[in-house]
Design a protein around this motif. Structure first.
Motif, PDB file in Angstrom:
ATOM      1  N   LEU A  83       0.834  -1.203   0.000  1.00 31.20           N
ATOM      2  CA  LEU A  83       0.000   0.000   0.000  1.00 31.20           C
ATOM      3  C   LEU A  83       0.873   1.260   0.000  1.00 31.20           C
ATOM      4  O   LEU A  83       0.635   2.199  -0.771  1.00 31.20           O
ATOM      5  CB  LEU A  83      -0.883  -0.016   1.255  1.00 31.20           C
ATOM      6  CG  LEU A  83      -2.220   0.696   1.188  1.00 31.20           C
ATOM      7  CD1 LEU A  83      -3.102   0.097   0.109  1.00 31.20           C
ATOM      8  CD2 LEU A  83      -2.928   0.552   2.545  1.00 31.20           C
ATOM      9  N   PHE A  84       1.889   1.255   0.845  1.00 27.45           N
ATOM     10  CA  PHE A  84       2.774   2.417   0.918  1.00 27.45           C
ATOM     11  C   PHE A  84       3.640   2.524  -0.340  1.00 27.45           C
ATOM     12  O   PHE A  84       3.881   3.619  -0.833  1.00 27.45           O
ATOM     13  CB  PHE A  84       3.659   2.337   2.172  1.00 27.45           C
ATOM     14  CG  PHE A  84       2.979   2.915   3.388  1.00 27.45           C
ATOM     15  CD1 PHE A  84       3.189   4.234   3.769  1.00 27.45           C
ATOM     16  CD2 PHE A  84       2.106   2.148   4.148  1.00 27.45           C
ATOM     17  CE1 PHE A  84       2.536   4.759   4.880  1.00 27.45           C
ATOM     18  CE2 PHE A  84       1.456   2.666   5.251  1.00 27.45           C
ATOM     19  CZ  PHE A  84       1.667   3.983   5.628  1.00 27.45           C
ATOM     20  N   ASN A  85       4.088   1.374  -0.842  1.00 25.15           N
ATOM     21  CA  ASN A  85       4.930   1.393  -2.029  1.00 25.15           C
ATOM     22  C   ASN A  85       4.165   1.870  -3.255  1.00 25.15           C
ATOM     23  O   ASN A  85       4.686   2.589  -4.085  1.00 25.15           O
ATOM     24  CB  ASN A  85       5.508   0.005  -2.295  1.00 25.15           C
ATOM     25  CG  ASN A  85       6.614  -0.317  -1.304  1.00 25.15           C
ATOM     26  OD1 ASN A  85       7.193   0.598  -0.704  1.00 25.15           O
ATOM     27  ND2 ASN A  85       6.894  -1.591  -1.121  1.00 25.15           N
ATOM     28  N   GLN A 103     -15.037  -2.012  -1.467  1.00 27.03           N
ATOM     29  CA  GLN A 103     -15.275  -0.597  -1.208  1.00 27.03           C
ATOM     30  C   GLN A 103     -14.056   0.107  -0.597  1.00 27.03           C
ATOM     31  O   GLN A 103     -14.134   1.241  -0.158  1.00 27.03           O
ATOM     32  CB  GLN A 103     -16.445  -0.449  -0.244  1.00 27.03           C
ATOM     33  CG  GLN A 103     -17.796  -0.564  -0.927  1.00 27.03           C
ATOM     34  CD  GLN A 103     -18.492  -1.825  -0.532  1.00 27.03           C
ATOM     35  OE1 GLN A 103     -18.403  -2.260   0.599  1.00 27.03           O
ATOM     36  NE2 GLN A 103     -19.171  -2.432  -1.476  1.00 27.03           N
ATOM     37  N   THR A 104     -12.937  -0.612  -0.567  1.00 24.45           N
ATOM     38  CA  THR A 104     -11.750  -0.036   0.050  1.00 24.45           C
ATOM     39  C   THR A 104     -11.418   1.321  -0.548  1.00 24.45           C
ATOM     40  O   THR A 104     -11.384   1.502  -1.748  1.00 24.45           O
ATOM     41  CB  THR A 104     -10.552  -0.979  -0.154  1.00 24.45           C
ATOM     42  OG1 THR A 104     -10.860  -2.198   0.475  1.00 24.45           O
ATOM     43  CG2 THR A 104      -9.288  -0.401   0.459  1.00 24.45           C
ATOM     44  N   LYS A 105     -11.197   2.287   0.371  1.00 24.91           N
ATOM     45  CA  LYS A 105     -10.820   3.621  -0.085  1.00 24.91           C
ATOM     46  C   LYS A 105      -9.423   3.900   0.427  1.00 24.91           C
ATOM     47  O   LYS A 105      -9.130   3.651   1.582  1.00 24.91           O
ATOM     48  CB  LYS A 105     -11.792   4.651   0.481  1.00 24.91           C
ATOM     49  CG  LYS A 105     -13.169   4.574  -0.125  1.00 24.91           C
ATOM     50  CD  LYS A 105     -14.053   5.585   0.538  1.00 24.91           C
ATOM     51  CE  LYS A 105     -15.481   5.461   0.037  1.00 24.91           C
ATOM     52  NZ  LYS A 105     -16.391   6.267   0.838  1.00 24.91           N
ATOM     53  N   VAL A 106      -8.592   4.389  -0.452  1.00 19.46           N
ATOM     54  CA  VAL A 106      -7.219   4.664  -0.061  1.00 19.46           C
ATOM     55  C   VAL A 106      -6.898   6.112  -0.397  1.00 19.46           C
ATOM     56  O   VAL A 106      -7.209   6.605  -1.467  1.00 19.46           O
ATOM     57  CB  VAL A 106      -6.243   3.738  -0.814  1.00 19.46           C
ATOM     58  CG1 VAL A 106      -4.819   3.983  -0.350  1.00 19.46           C
ATOM     59  CG2 VAL A 106      -6.632   2.285  -0.609  1.00 19.46           C
ATOM     60  N   PRO A 148     -11.654   9.415   9.139  1.00 18.25           N
ATOM     61  CA  PRO A 148     -12.438   8.267   8.651  1.00 18.25           C
ATOM     62  C   PRO A 148     -13.886   8.263   9.139  1.00 18.25           C
ATOM     63  O   PRO A 148     -14.149   8.424  10.336  1.00 18.25           O
ATOM     64  CB  PRO A 148     -11.666   7.062   9.203  1.00 18.25           C
ATOM     65  CG  PRO A 148     -10.266   7.539   9.293  1.00 18.25           C
ATOM     66  CD  PRO A 148     -10.346   8.994   9.651  1.00 18.25           C
ATOM     67  N   ASP A 149     -14.788   8.124   8.205  1.00 20.23           N
ATOM     68  CA  ASP A 149     -16.234   8.011   8.469  1.00 20.23           C
ATOM     69  C   ASP A 149     -16.812   9.209   9.208  1.00 20.23           C
ATOM     70  O   ASP A 149     -17.756   9.070   9.994  1.00 20.23           O
ATOM     71  CB  ASP A 149     -16.552   6.722   9.257  1.00 20.23           C
ATOM     72  CG  ASP A 149     -16.079   5.490   8.538  1.00 20.23           C
ATOM     73  OD1 ASP A 149     -16.199   5.464   7.306  1.00 20.23           O
ATOM     74  OD2 ASP A 149     -15.554   4.577   9.201  1.00 20.23           O
ATOM     75  N   ASN A 150     -16.242  10.384   9.005  1.00 21.34           N
ATOM     76  CA  ASN A 150     -16.781  11.565   9.677  1.00 21.34           C
ATOM     77  C   ASN A 150     -16.616  12.781   8.767  1.00 21.34           C
ATOM     78  O   ASN A 150     -15.501  13.160   8.429  1.00 21.34           O
ATOM     79  CB  ASN A 150     -16.058  11.786  11.008  1.00 21.34           C
ATOM     80  CG  ASN A 150     -16.778  12.796  11.872  1.00 21.34           C
ATOM     81  OD1 ASN A 150     -17.155  13.863  11.407  1.00 21.34           O
ATOM     82  ND2 ASN A 150     -16.984  12.441  13.132  1.00 21.34           N
ATOM     83  N   GLY A 151     -17.732  13.360   8.390  1.00 15.91           N
ATOM     84  CA  GLY A 151     -17.690  14.507   7.486  1.00 15.91           C
ATOM     85  C   GLY A 151     -17.487  15.822   8.193  1.00 15.91           C
ATOM     86  O   GLY A 151     -17.425  16.872   7.547  1.00 15.91           O
ATOM     87  N   ASN A 190      -6.791   4.017   4.784  1.00 18.89           N
ATOM     88  CA  ASN A 190      -7.289   2.909   3.988  1.00 18.89           C
ATOM     89  C   ASN A 190      -8.454   2.232   4.695  1.00 18.89           C
ATOM     90  O   ASN A 190      -8.298   1.712   5.807  1.00 18.89           O
ATOM     91  CB  ASN A 190      -6.181   1.888   3.749  1.00 18.89           C
ATOM     92  CG  ASN A 190      -6.694   0.688   2.970  1.00 18.89           C
ATOM     93  OD1 ASN A 190      -7.224   0.835   1.884  1.00 18.89           O
ATOM     94  ND2 ASN A 190      -6.568  -0.481   3.563  1.00 18.89           N
ATOM     95  N   ASN A 191      -9.602   2.320   4.062  1.00 20.51           N
ATOM     96  CA  ASN A 191     -10.786   1.628   4.604  1.00 20.51           C
ATOM     97  C   ASN A 191     -11.079   2.014   6.049  1.00 20.51           C
ATOM     98  O   ASN A 191     -11.388   1.171   6.883  1.00 20.51           O
ATOM     99  CB  ASN A 191     -10.576   0.121   4.492  1.00 20.51           C
ATOM    100  CG  ASN A 191     -11.866  -0.571   4.120  1.00 20.51           C
ATOM    101  OD1 ASN A 191     -12.779   0.065   3.594  1.00 20.51           O
ATOM    102  ND2 ASN A 191     -11.935  -1.856   4.389  1.00 20.51           N
ATOM    103  N   GLY A 192     -10.954   3.300   6.346  1.00 26.46           N
ATOM    104  CA  GLY A 192     -11.294   3.797   7.682  1.00 26.46           C
ATOM    105  C   GLY A 192     -10.176   3.659   8.698  1.00 26.46           C
ATOM    106  O   GLY A 192     -10.363   3.969   9.865  1.00 26.46           O
ATOM    107  N   ILE A 193      -9.005   3.179   8.265  1.00 30.12           N
ATOM    108  CA  ILE A 193      -7.884   3.008   9.199  1.00 30.12           C
ATOM    109  C   ILE A 193      -6.753   3.955   8.790  1.00 30.12           C
ATOM    110  O   ILE A 193      -6.443   4.093   7.594  1.00 30.12           O
ATOM    111  CB  ILE A 193      -7.388   1.545   9.200  1.00 30.12           C
ATOM    112  CG1 ILE A 193      -8.520   0.627   9.690  1.00 30.12           C
ATOM    113  CG2 ILE A 193      -6.151   1.377  10.078  1.00 30.12           C
ATOM    114  CD1 ILE A 193      -8.208  -0.847   9.552  1.00 30.12           C
ATOM    115  N   ILE A 194      -6.162   4.604   9.803  1.00 29.70           N
ATOM    116  CA  ILE A 194      -5.053   5.516   9.503  1.00 29.70           C
ATOM    117  C   ILE A 194      -3.746   4.750   9.706  1.00 29.70           C
ATOM    118  O   ILE A 194      -3.406   4.359  10.836  1.00 29.70           O
ATOM    119  CB  ILE A 194      -5.089   6.750  10.440  1.00 29.70           C
ATOM    120  CG1 ILE A 194      -6.461   7.442  10.374  1.00 29.70           C
ATOM    121  CG2 ILE A 194      -3.969   7.723  10.091  1.00 29.70           C
ATOM    122  CD1 ILE A 194      -6.698   8.440  11.489  1.00 29.70           C
TER     123      ILE A 194
END
Lengths: 371, 517
Positions: free
Chosen positions: A170-172, A199-202, A308-311, A349-353
């Protein structure tokens, strides 16, 4: 007949009560008073709520939301605190018959991380090989999860951490230029790991230059302009978040009640509205801005995204650390540090920092780890 | 030409037994059709009105909902008060020695005709009913039992009827089996047409044959699952002998749906007991009462109006309105505050129980057809005092409107302004306080359920050996189902029935299946 009388007598009482009227028996002047309310959602379930420095209890109406009634109109100081967490503070005006909304967030005072290593023990603990046990892995952060550090480099008794491979890729992928290759890798990795889904968001940072990508989440767009970050509402007028708007009735006192930054935005919105000959920024009772500047406190922005998950919250990688800042700029914008150094790289990525710092990969946690 | 000389003057009208608008013509038909539309229209207007108010004038909608919730609390308190009072009266009446109370009267000349309309119910149901009838503390020779069968029920029903007559026939003064013919032109197959046929048969074959006077005969029409308590006829005769005008009165016991209480599900128990409680409340305010289910009435009165209507569904309550209108308003329902036991509506599976209860309650709430009938004839029969007519119309209209709209408004639409009221409303204290105020008022109203719970425990039959004592706890807690049952088995079937009537999709008689699980 008696019941009809009781009904006719009590209906106005209940209606007045529900509207916000209260009868103050102890007031020297006596009579009816008008009150307002405060609805506050608190991201941390254990946050303690204070109004004008006094604790407020038994006001939860949902798991993470509280409603305080009977507040006298005027500016009130609200703060939410929790042991081990940073404090959220705001001064907000309360209006008669109206409910002021706010959202409080609390993140750990000392950054909490979950280290991700190439190898892990049979019990799943991360392990660092070829290091002295006195080595401080991350000087700025702490974790209560077990970590093993060993001078040994033997890996025969250890298991490969599949998440590490995923994170590494992911980082590479963010640093390589061949998008087709990146895409192929991502697809391969995504299909290989259970914690990936379609649905993964990066999104990722670059430590050398400011990302110019805009971010959109639930009709709020984050974008960069002149080195500053702005949040712009692009949705339907009736659904605009409360903090973009101020009541029409107290327009003249906007600076006093909300701060000069809000007044500036309101004036701008009114000018734009007049220029366009539209009434888009106003409705019957309030004036709404479409844009709010995110306070970076003069630091250089390396990366930004929605938390993540907060507008309502913005995740910022500044040159002095990683922060979460609220878009709500009424009185001021609360800013809480998640990590006290400008890491090499950050990926959401997918809500995780995920963060890479000093060659160490870890997940940045937003809650206190309690065992 | 049909003989009409025995009928009261108003009952000779061609439209006296009107069942629906299509049976009339011209302006009368139009009037009746409008009356059929009114209840459904009022209910739908209210429900849609609350939604529209919530969208366009949410503040007024919120005020209305608060007022309505308060009205509900007071209404619950009022009904609970009546329920508790009737419960005490019921217990008192059950303890009384009615045999000694009636000793001062001479009533040997009075006969009781017991009509048991019967379709395809199992033999054990009929057996239990006849056994209880045979065990009453009354001279059985003065009791005429009419097992009213249906031709359309087939040969099995006839065999059961004959078997019952063979077993129980000699215990009573007379035991008559009547067979209501199938497919009679102009009739709706159902309890009303069967009972009317049976009444006429008993008149010809028993009363006239043996010279029994009509005004010396009391007809008790019981659902086939009705189990009598021993003093029913003594209690009935005491009231008959003491009321102001016995021949112008119907006598209403309290139907307790508890025969199968230990076998029925919690849902069936709550719904059944709620119906019982409603009747108990009504017993305390007879001015609002109509006959319901099992009841008694003099044969003379029945004969004067041509018995039960055979062209509509709710014949049990319609007969009261027939009698009230034909007697120019000079007719009463006398509450007996004495029980008869009946079956809770329970099927073999939970889902079948739900369907059965829904259908039964839709049939009951189709009683709204009486509103059209009453309104129509109140406009025609000016001999009934105007004040009385207005009062009854208002009571009936409010009753049918409340039945459908109140539960939906309280438990569902009470929250509509919050979701539909828009941003301006959403920012107000009223918007946030509305659910809190309504919730607290409903909790207050729920205290009525505590009374219901206590009373219901006192009305259940003795615990069978195989049933655990823990069932008592379940039976106490089952009342928490009331908000759901009020919507599913009261408001929704009521709205269904009113909507059918509104669109002229008239219902037929649906026979509630009776079975002991």
């Amino acid at each position: 007949m008696g019941l009809v009388f009781i009904f006719l007598l009590t209906v106005p009482m209940f209606v007045f009560y529900a509207t916000g009227y209260r009868y103050d028996f102890f007031s020297p002047t006596g009579g009816l008073t008008t009150t307002g309310g405060l609805y506050i959602s608190i991201l941390s379930e254990n946050g303690e709520l204070f109004l004008d420095e006094k604790p407020v209890q038994d006001v939860r109406i949902f798991r993470k939301a509280s409603y305080i009634q009977n507040i006298t109109p005027g500016v009130h100081r609200i703060h939410v605190q929790e042991e081990g967490m940073q404090t959220w503070v705001k001064e907000l005006p309360i209006y008669p018959y109206m409910v002021t909304e706010a959202e409080a967030f609390l993140f750990p005072k000392r950054p909490q991380v979950r280290l991700i290593t190439e190898y892990q023990t049979a019990t799943g603990s991360p392990i660092y090989l070829g290091m002295s046990s006195s080595t401080k892995i991350l000087p700025f952060a702490s974790t209560s999860l077990p970590i093993l550090i060993t001078k040994n480099r033997a890996t025969s008794t250890l298991t490969l951490n599949s998440e590490y491979s995923f994170i590494l890729a992911l980082f590479n992928e963010q640093t390589k230029s061949t998008s087709t290759l990146l895409k192929r890798m991502t697809d391969e990795i995504s299909s290989a790991f259970v914690f990936s889904n379609p649905q993964t968001k990066v999104s990722a940072s670059s430590s050398t230059e400011l990302a110019t990508t805009t971010r959109l989440y639930r009709d709020i767009k984050l974008y960069e302009k002149g080195g500053e970050i702005y949040a712009k509402y692009v949705g339907a007028e009736q659904d605009i978040p409360y903090y973009f708007c101020v009541p029409q009735s107290s327009l003249a006192s906007t600076t006093e009640l909300y701060g000069a930054q809000v007044m500036k935005g309101v004036v701008q919105a009114m000018e734009e509205s007049a220029l366009l000959g539209t009434t888009e920024t106003t409705n019957k009772s309030r004036i709404c801005r479409s844009e709010i500047k995110i306070d970076t406190k003069g630091h250089k922005v390396i990366y930004f995204d929605f938390f993540p998950d907060n507008g309502d919250l913005v995740l910022l990688q500044l040159d002095n650390g990683i922060f979460v800042v609220e878009i709500d700029d009424r009185s001021w914008q609360n800013s809480q540090q998640l990590y006290p150094a400008s890491a090499e790289k950050i990926i959401v990525n997918n809500g995780i920092i995920y963060v890479k710092d000093h060659g160490i990969y870890f997940e940045l946690l937003t809650k206190l780890l309690v065992f | 030409m049909e003989e009409k000389s025995h009928l009261l003057p108003y009952a000779t009208r061609s439209d006296f037994h009107v069942g629906r608008a299509t049976e009339l013509s011209g302006r009368r038909r139009l009037l009746y059709r409008i009356l059929e539309i009114l209840p459904g229209l009022a209910s739908w207007t209210t429900l849609i009105g609350v939604i529209l108010m919530s969208i366009y004038i949410p503040f007024w909608a919120a005020y209305f909902i608060i007022a309505f919730a308060l009205f509900w609390v007071l209404k619950t308190a009022f009904l609970s008060y009546h329920l508790r009072y009737n419960w005490m009266r019921l217990r008192h009446h059950m303890k009384l020695d009615w045999s000694s109370l009636v000793e001062r009267f001479t009533f040997d000349h009075i006969y009781h005709v017991v009509i048991l309309p019967f379709y395809q119910e199992p033999i054990e149901i009929i057996e239990a009913t006849l056994q209880s009838l045979a065990e009453v503390k009354y001279d059985l020779k003065n009791i005429v039992v009419v097992l009213a069968t249906e031709e359309r029920a087939g040969s099995t029903a006839q065999i059961i009827a004959k078997e019952m007559k063979a077993k129980w026939g000699d215990r009573f003064g007379y035991f008559l089996i009547t067979t209501h013919p199938a497919n009679v032109q102009g009739e709706m197959a159902g309890k009303g047409s069967n009972a009317t046929f049976a009444a006429e048969e008993v008149r010809i074959k028993v009363l006239d044959l043996h010279g029994i006077r009509y005004n010396h005969t009391i007809v008790s029409i019981f659902d086939i699952d009705t189990v009598l308590y021993p003093d029913y006829f003594n209690c009935l005769i005491w009231h008959f002998m003491t009321v102001k005008r016995p021949l112008k009165s119907s006598f209403q016991p309290v139907p307790i749906f508890n025969n199968n209480m230990w076998q029925a599900s919690a849902l069936a128990r709550v719904v059944a007991m709620s119906s019982t409680f409603w009747e108990m409340v009504q017993q305390e305010r007879p001015e609002r009462m109509a006959t319901f289910s099992s009841h008694s009435v003099s044969f003379q009165a029945l004969y004067e109006v041509g018995y039960w209507q055979n062209n509509m569904v709710s014949e049990d309550s319609r007969i009261y309105w027939n009698l009230l209108i034909a007697n120019d308003g000079e007719y009463d329902v006398v509450p007996l505050s004495y029980p008869v036991s009946m079956d809770a509506n329970a099927a073999t599976t939970f889902w079948h129980t739900v369907v059965q209860i829904y259908k039964q309650h839709r049939r009951w709430t189709y009683g709204v057809e009486n509103f059209c009938y009453i309104s129509y004839h109140f406009l025609q029969n000016k001999n009934i005092p105007l004040r009385k007519r207005i009062k009854i119309i208002f009571q009936q209209a409010e009753g049918y409107w409340s039945l459908v709209t109140n539960p939906i408004m309280l438990f569902i639409l009470g929250w509509a302004p919050i979701f539909l009221g828009g941003q301006e409303f959403h920012q107000t204290v009223l918007s946030y306080n509305l659910p809190i105020v309504v919730r607290n008022l409903l909790i207050l109203a729920m205290f009525g359920l505590v009374i219901s719970s206590i009373i219901s425990l006192s009305l259940i039959p003795p615990r069978p050996k195989e049933a655990s004592r823990l069932r008592y706890i379940v039976m106490a807690l089952q009342w928490l189902l009331v908000p759901a049952t009020m919507i599913i088995f009261s408001a929704v079937p009521g709205l269904d029935a009113q909507t059918r009537l509104m669109f002229g999709r008239y219902m037929g008689f649906w026979v509630t299946p009776k079975n002991r699980i």
